[in-house]
Design a protein around this motif. Structure first.
Motif, mmCIF file in Angstrom:
data_model
loop_
_atom_site.group_PDB
_atom_site.id
_atom_site.type_symbol
_atom_site.label_atom_id
_atom_site.label_comp_id
_atom_site.label_asym_id
_atom_site.label_seq_id
_atom_site.Cartn_x
_atom_site.Cartn_y
_atom_site.Cartn_z
ATOM 1 N N SER A 153 0.828 -1.205 0.000
ATOM 2 C CA SER A 153 0.000 0.000 0.000
ATOM 3 C C SER A 153 0.867 1.261 0.000
ATOM 4 O O SER A 153 0.591 2.228 -0.725
ATOM 5 N N LEU A 154 1.938 1.260 0.808
ATOM 6 C CA LEU A 154 2.837 2.414 0.863
ATOM 7 C C LEU A 154 3.576 2.588 -0.466
ATOM 8 O O LEU A 154 3.746 3.719 -0.956
ATOM 9 N N LYS A 155 3.991 1.485 -1.081
ATOM 10 C CA LYS A 155 4.662 1.569 -2.386
ATOM 11 C C LYS A 155 3.727 2.166 -3.437
ATOM 12 O O LYS A 155 4.115 3.029 -4.232
ATOM 13 N N GLU A 156 2.482 1.674 -3.445
ATOM 14 C CA GLU A 156 1.516 2.170 -4.427
ATOM 15 C C GLU A 156 1.264 3.661 -4.243
ATOM 16 O O GLU A 156 1.204 4.429 -5.209
ATOM 17 N N LEU A 157 1.129 4.107 -2.982
ATOM 18 C CA LEU A 157 0.912 5.522 -2.691
ATOM 19 C C LEU A 157 2.094 6.365 -3.156
ATOM 20 O O LEU A 157 1.914 7.392 -3.831
ATOM 21 N N ALA A 158 3.325 5.930 -2.818
ATOM 22 C CA ALA A 158 4.516 6.698 -3.181
ATOM 23 C C ALA A 158 4.701 6.749 -4.696
ATOM 24 O O ALA A 158 5.090 7.778 -5.249
ATOM 25 N N THR A 159 4.393 5.642 -5.387
ATOM 26 C CA THR A 159 4.523 5.614 -6.851
ATOM 27 C C THR A 159 3.497 6.536 -7.488
ATOM 28 O O THR A 159 3.809 7.295 -8.418
ATOM 29 N N ARG A 160 2.255 6.485 -6.976
ATOM 30 C CA ARG A 160 1.191 7.330 -7.532
ATOM 31 C C ARG A 160 1.514 8.810 -7.344
ATOM 32 O O ARG A 160 1.189 9.636 -8.203
ATOM 33 N N LEU A 161 2.152 9.154 -6.226
ATOM 34 C CA LEU A 161 2.464 10.553 -5.935
ATOM 35 C C LEU A 161 3.860 10.947 -6.409
ATOM 36 O O LEU A 161 4.334 12.043 -6.091
ATOM 37 N N ASN A 162 4.528 10.024 -7.159
ATOM 38 C CA ASN A 162 5.852 10.300 -7.723
ATOM 39 C C ASN A 162 6.849 10.704 -6.624
ATOM 40 O O ASN A 162 7.537 11.721 -6.722
ATOM 41 N N TYR A 163 6.914 9.870 -5.578
ATOM 42 C CA TYR A 163 7.811 10.145 -4.453
ATOM 43 C C TYR A 163 8.669 8.897 -4.224
ATOM 44 O O TYR A 163 8.311 8.010 -3.446
ATOM 45 N N PRO A 164 9.822 8.778 -4.945
ATOM 46 C CA PRO A 164 10.644 7.558 -4.848
ATOM 47 C C PRO A 164 11.150 7.280 -3.438
ATOM 48 O O PRO A 164 11.363 6.129 -3.067
ATOM 49 N N GLU A 165 11.370 8.340 -2.624
ATOM 50 C CA GLU A 165 11.827 8.102 -1.250
ATOM 51 C C GLU A 165 10.801 7.282 -0.464
ATOM 52 O O GLU A 165 11.161 6.518 0.436
ATOM 53 N N GLY A 166 9.504 7.456 -0.791
ATOM 54 C CA GLY A 166 8.475 6.669 -0.121
ATOM 55 C C GLY A 166 8.588 5.194 -0.456
ATOM 56 O O GLY A 166 8.353 4.326 0.399
ATOM 57 N N VAL A 167 8.950 4.884 -1.721
ATOM 58 C CA VAL A 167 9.173 3.481 -2.098
ATOM 59 C C VAL A 167 10.352 2.921 -1.312
ATOM 60 O O VAL A 167 10.315 1.770 -0.845
ATOM 61 N N ASP A 168 11.420 3.745 -1.137
ATOM 62 C CA ASP A 168 12.567 3.304 -0.332
ATOM 63 C C ASP A 168 12.155 3.021 1.111
ATOM 64 O O ASP A 168 12.597 2.042 1.721
ATOM 65 N N MET A 169 11.308 3.886 1.673
ATOM 66 C CA MET A 169 10.839 3.666 3.048
ATOM 67 C C MET A 169 10.099 2.326 3.162
ATOM 68 O O MET A 169 10.285 1.577 4.120
ATOM 69 N N ALA A 170 9.238 2.034 2.161
ATOM 70 C CA ALA A 170 8.479 0.784 2.185
ATOM 71 C C ALA A 170 9.411 -0.412 2.079
ATOM 72 O O ALA A 170 9.264 -1.399 2.824
ATOM 73 N N ASN A 171 10.390 -0.352 1.170
ATOM 74 C CA ASN A 171 11.335 -1.472 1.012
ATOM 75 C C ASN A 171 12.212 -1.640 2.247
ATOM 76 O O ASN A 171 12.568 -2.765 2.627
ATOM 77 N N GLN A 172 12.567 -0.511 2.895
ATOM 78 C CA GLN A 172 13.367 -0.596 4.118
ATOM 79 C C GLN A 172 12.580 -1.269 5.236
ATOM 80 O O GLN A 172 13.116 -2.090 5.990
ATOM 81 N N ALA A 173 11.284 -0.951 5.335
ATOM 82 C CA ALA A 173 10.433 -1.626 6.322
ATOM 83 C C ALA A 173 10.313 -3.112 6.005
ATOM 84 O O ALA A 173 10.305 -3.959 6.909
ATOM 85 N N LEU A 174 10.232 -3.431 4.693
ATOM 86 C CA LEU A 174 10.166 -4.842 4.293
ATOM 87 C C LEU A 174 11.451 -5.576 4.674
ATOM 88 O O LEU A 174 11.403 -6.736 5.123
ATOM 89 N N ALA A 175 12.606 -4.906 4.503
ATOM 90 C CA ALA A 175 13.879 -5.514 4.909
ATOM 91 C C ALA A 175 13.892 -5.778 6.419
ATOM 92 O O ALA A 175 14.353 -6.839 6.875
ATOM 93 N N SER A 176 13.386 -4.837 7.205
ATOM 94 C CA SER A 176 13.296 -5.054 8.660
ATOM 95 C C SER A 176 12.412 -6.256 8.976
ATOM 96 O O SER A 176 12.689 -7.026 9.903
ATOM 97 N N PHE A 177 11.344 -6.414 8.188
ATOM 98 C CA PHE A 177 10.458 -7.570 8.371
ATOM 99 C C PHE A 177 11.213 -8.861 8.080
ATOM 100 O O PHE A 177 11.088 -9.856 8.811
#
Length: 654
Positions: free
Chosen positions: A143-167
């Motif tokens: 959901s966070l990746k989709e939101l960041a992609t839709r709003l053209n905010y690549p840092e948001g995609v990084d935040m989502a992937n970083q949370a996934l790495a923590s998982f």
């Protein structure tokens, strides 16, 4: 026992004193805010919030700011307060964080605060990971990746992937987590992401396993900041903080590599930083590193002293898992020192606590399962009730449907009856309009027949006698009469063509910027030739103004008004001009002529309307003028008094 009671009383006294001080400060603050204007209240509270963002009272300031921002309906400060409140609940109450996140999301989207929204959603994912709610993590990450992609905010995609790495790290998929972190870090470096974001990722990697590669990247980041004179990366991370983290991870790395000299060097640097900058770091970590260092270099007595200190701190903070780790190290040190019985006892104690922790965790998990079972029971009962309610709704729907169908039939019959009546009424209205149109057409043809025959008769009659007349002056007079009737006939035909184009919506306009002073002077020159001797044509002083309009059509409208004024004014004056005021420009033509009877004022702009039977024309001039002005985006007004004159106004917005 007596000493323990004294300590407890002292602590309670200190707490009450601190609480009293905070309460007094808040009372003083509320009193100060009462004397400030609304905008200053928000600025003051916002400054206090960020000045105390590491203080335990910052939540109070955040609540006050949120309350005031809601009262003033200010979304910017509402967003600031909500971000601080969510940060407060991030490590204390995840449910509260999610409650405020629902309030903050529409505000951040409306004010384009995408970074704050993505950060808060990232916090939510971390609480799901730490709370063991793993089944929801992947969905929130996507959901966070989709939101960041839709709003053209690549840092948001990084935040989502970083949370996934923590998982991944949390569930034991360490290699997958490290691989994902390296991919994120590579993308950040290629994109030139901010240093503080790269630091977050390096810290995550170093927490898993300190590596020389990541330490080198962190050291390079610090040196680049020093070269560029950067001392603060953002509000929360200073260059000193990065240096402290670098030495902290370096100690862990070199202890793991059994390089005692480098480990000691970085321990010394760590101590210097903490002492020099009075850093409020967690002393447990520093003591744990010194314990590991003394264990590495064989100074076991010093390591045991630190272990005794850590035991007291860890047990008082109920950090039993960490205490088990420390006791295992104590057992290992005793074994290295040849103190086998003490080693066995330390191992036994750590094993007992470990079993207790496992047992407590087991009972906690069991309690969660029981709670979940009760929740499932309640959900099952709720579904049964919903099923019964659904059955009742179906029965009600069946009965209701019958009633609705009956009502619909009645409605259809009523609608048909109403439609027939309405159709009959429309036919009647259409018939009346057709008869009226036929009457108007007949009247128009009669008027046109009369108006066209009049100039034609004059043209034909005088054309015949002009050839037989020998006197030059008389012939000139006849020629003038023929010319005037030619112009009258031409104007009649042009009016009919204009009204036809207006009705068929085929009239075209050419809009250009017009100098109104020049246009008025041209009109004055033309109309002054038509004015009679007893009438004075006056052009008022007009301010210089440029209007975007169709010159020919505007000239046609004003010429119609001036021509009408000339027809009905036999003595006195005709004054015209324009004035600009209140976002409008008003053209006016005023005369001292016959005036218009009050009962004819509302019909003066209708077609085929003439004040008297002897007035020349077919009564289309004012109707055409009104239609042209409306097409150009303006309106026409008239005020008149019979026997005193009339004033026609043409008004356009500017």
């Amino acid at each position: 026992m007596k000493n323990a009671l004294l300590i407890i009383c002292f602590i309670l006294t200190q707490v009450s004193v601190v609480s009293g001080v905070v309460a007094n400060d808040l009372d003083d603050l509320r009193q100060e805010l009462k004397n400030l204007p609304d905008s200053s209240k928000l600025i003051k509270l916002n400054e206090l919030l960020y000045q105390n963002n590491r203080n335990r009272v910052f939540k109070t300031y955040a609540d006050l700011l949120l309350e005031e921002a809601r009262r003033q309906k200010n979304d910017f400060y509402k967003g600031n307060a909500l971000l601080s409140i969510m940060r407060y609940y991030y490590s204390k109450n995840p449910d509260s964080l999610r409650f405020y996140l629902k309030q903050a999301e529409p505000i951040y989207l409306a004010t384009n605060r995408i970074e704050d929204l993505c950060r808060a959603k990232g916090w939510n994912i971390y609480t799901l990971i730490s709370g063991g709610t793993h089944d929801q993590v992947i969905g929130e990450v996507e959901s966070l990746k989709e939101l960041a992609t839709r709003l053209n905010y690549p840092e948001g995609v990084d935040m989502a992937n970083q949370a996934l790495a923590s998982f991944y790290f949390n569930i034991g998929l360490k290699d997958e987590g490290i691989r994902l972190c390296n991919e994120i870090l590579q993308g950040m470096e290629e994109r030139g992401a901010s240093r503080v974001r790269r630091f977050y990722l390096l810290r995550l990697l170093l927490n898993q396993k300190p590596e020389q590669e990541y330490l080198f990247k962190l050291d390079t980041c610090i040196k680049n900041c020093e070269e560029e004179g950067i001392t603060q990366l953002d509000a929360e991370h200073s260059l000193t903080y990065l240096k402290h983290a670098y030495h902290l991870y370096s100690v862990q790395y070199y202890i793991a590599c059994k390089d005692s000299s480098q480990a000691y060097f970085h321990l010394q640097k760590l101590g210097e930083l903490e002492k020099r900058y009075n850093m409020n770091t967690e002393r447990i970590m520093a003591q744990f590193l010194w314990m590991s260092y003394y264990n590495l270099v064989g100074e076991y007595d010093k390591a045991l002293v630190i272990i005794d200190q850590l035991k007291h701190i860890l047990l008082s903070n109920k950090r039993y898992n960490d205490w088990v780790t420390v006791e295992a190290i104590r057992a290992d040190i005793y074994y290295k020192m040849g103190r086998g019985m003490e080693s066995a006892k330390a191992y036994r104690d750590s094993k007992a606590v470990h079993d207790s922790v496992i047992q407590a965790q087991y009972y906690e998990d069991l309690a969660k399962l029981r709670t979940q079972r009760e929740v499932d029971k309640l959900e099952l009962q709720s579904r049964k009730l919903e099923l019964e309610a659904e059955k009742s709704r179906v029965r009600s729907w069946i009965f209701g449907s019958g009633a609705i169908i009956l009502l619909l039939l009645c409605g259809v019959l009523g609608f048909l009856a109403y439609s027939r009546h309405r159709y009959g009424a429309r036919l009647k209205i259409a018939k009346e309009k057709a008869e009226e149109a036929d009457h108007l057409k007949s009247a128009f043809l009669a008027n046109m027949n009369h108006e066209i025959r009049t100039p034609l008769n004059a043209i034909v009659g005088f054309s015949q006698v002009i050839a037989e007349e020998s006197d030059i002056e008389t012939r000139r007079e006849f020629a003038k009469i023929i010319q005037n009737n030619n112009e009258l006939l031409q104007r009649l035909i042009e009016d009919v063509l204009d009204i036809s184009k207006i009705e068929s919506n085929t009239l075209t306009f050419v809009l250009t910027d017009q100098d109104l002073q020049a246009l008025m002077k041209d009109l004055y020159s033309i109309m002054s030739l038509r004015i009679s001797e007893n009438v004075e044509l006056q052009l008022d002083d007009c301010p210089r103004f440029t209007l975007r309009t169709d010159r020919n059509r505007l000239t046609q409208v004003l010429a119609n008004l001036l021509t009408n004024a000339i027809k009905h004014t036999h003595e006195g004056y005709i004054r015209f001009g324009y004035k600009v005021a209140a976002g409008e420009i008003c053209f006016y033509v005023a005369d001292t002529g016959e005036g218009i009877p009050e009962d004819q004022l509302e019909h003066v702009f209708d077609r085929f309307v003439k004040l008297t039977e002897w007035t020349t024309g077919v009564g289309l001039g004012l109707a055409i003028s009104k239609a042209l002005v409306a097409k150009l985006g303006g309106r026409m007004e008239v005020c008149s008094k019979q026997g005193e004159g009339s004033t026609f106004s043409v008004i356009f917005p500017v």
